[in-house]
Design an enzyme around this catalytic site. Sequence first.
Site, PDB file in Angstrom:
ATOM      1  N   HIS A   1       0.969  -3.280   0.341  1.00 41.98           N
ATOM      2  CA  HIS A   1       0.928  -2.982  -1.066  1.00 41.98           C
ATOM      3  C   HIS A   1      -0.029  -2.318  -1.963  1.00 41.98           C
ATOM      4  CE1 HIS A   1       4.682  -5.432  -0.882  1.00 41.98           C
ATOM      5  NE2 HIS A   1       4.081  -6.420  -1.316  1.00 41.98           N
TER       6      HIS A   1
ATOM      7  N   HIS B   1       7.449  -6.091  -7.495  1.00 37.59           N
ATOM      8  CA  HIS B   1       7.440  -7.096  -6.954  1.00 37.59           C
ATOM      9  C   HIS B   1       7.931  -8.225  -7.836  1.00 37.59           C
ATOM     10  CE1 HIS B   1       6.687  -9.856  -3.441  1.00 37.59           C
ATOM     11  NE2 HIS B   1       5.876  -8.689  -2.874  1.00 37.59           N
TER      12      HIS B   1
ATOM     13  N   GLU C   1      12.832  -6.213  -3.240  1.00 34.78           N
ATOM     14  CA  GLU C   1      12.005  -4.839  -3.272  1.00 34.78           C
ATOM     15  C   GLU C   1      12.657  -3.498  -2.955  1.00 34.78           C
ATOM     16  OE1 GLU C   1       7.861  -6.136  -1.995  1.00 34.78           O
ATOM     17  OE2 GLU C   1       9.246  -8.066  -1.467  1.00 34.78           O
TER      18      GLU C   1
END
Length: 343
Positions: free
Chosen positions: A104, A178, A307
């Site tokens: 991420h 997210h 996602e």
Amino acid sequence: MVKKIEWGFADGYKTYLITLTNKNGMSVSLTNYGGAIVNLCVPNKSGGFTDVMLGYDDLDGYLNGRSFQGALVGRYGNRIGGAKFTLNGKEYNLYKNNGENNLHGGRVGFNKRVWNVYGISDGDDPSVAFSYTSPDGEENFPAELKIIVRYVLTAQNSLRLEYSAVPDGDTIINMTNHAYFNLGGDEAEDILNTKLQLFAENYTPVDDALITTGEIATVKNTVFDFTSPKLIGDDAKSIDIGGYDHNFVLGEPGVWRKAAIASNPDTGIEMTTYTDMPAIQLYIGLNLNETFKNGVHRGKYGAFCLETQFSPNTPNLPNFPQCVFKKGEEFKSATEYAFSLVK
């Protein structure tokens, strides 16, 4: 209707809580810290509203949170194996924040940045846009990247996310949000009784470190088969890691499609996900262990994420649809979460 209030300071910058409300009374609250979705209150079968979004009561929760709650993630959402990739013959070594891998965006991803409030629009489809310029070399990703993400609350009870990012040199881009959903709201202990359908006939197997191997496998006759609706809990506990943290293949990038339908029997809320991204990650909160809004503690299976993305580890897997964008080439994508009541 749009309401904007000051929400505190982060890294010396002012943050805001911005609430959009449509004519049906559905509302979404967002903060420019990490571009996070804080509340998402949608109509339920009892005639009221249920907040289906995990999040924190105040800015401190987002400053100290450990689970990317509702936030924009990037420059590369999901995992990059070995925390490195090669572009134009040059190897880029990234921060290892997930074992030996990059997750991420790295040590300080987009979720920990204060975004600019780029624009607010009222009306039938109220919206807010956040902008951020990621400098060349941030988290060791190449090229400066100018980003605008717009959140639109439609009159049809959809939350639409529109992404635009333009680099000044070649780079990789894989942005997503997210959001953690629990369609049962605060009253639901977990999401195992959530019914889910994924419009994906294939998924990408992973190794012991959850890194995509490059194989594209059929979901048929596996626990990953959601082509017909089933409860998330039907097969989750039979998976060796205790549940789903897996990527499902939707098709080619740039094609608008229905990706998923989720529903909760207690609230009657149904959520349909649309996207033009080529894949979607199903994550069911395997590592959750925090106290969220209204003092509600969430542990394992406390929420699910959908996602939308390029497949994990794509920069190291040339057989996957690629996420390399050339100088001046726009990354443009949209994802929409549409809410209704189960018929």
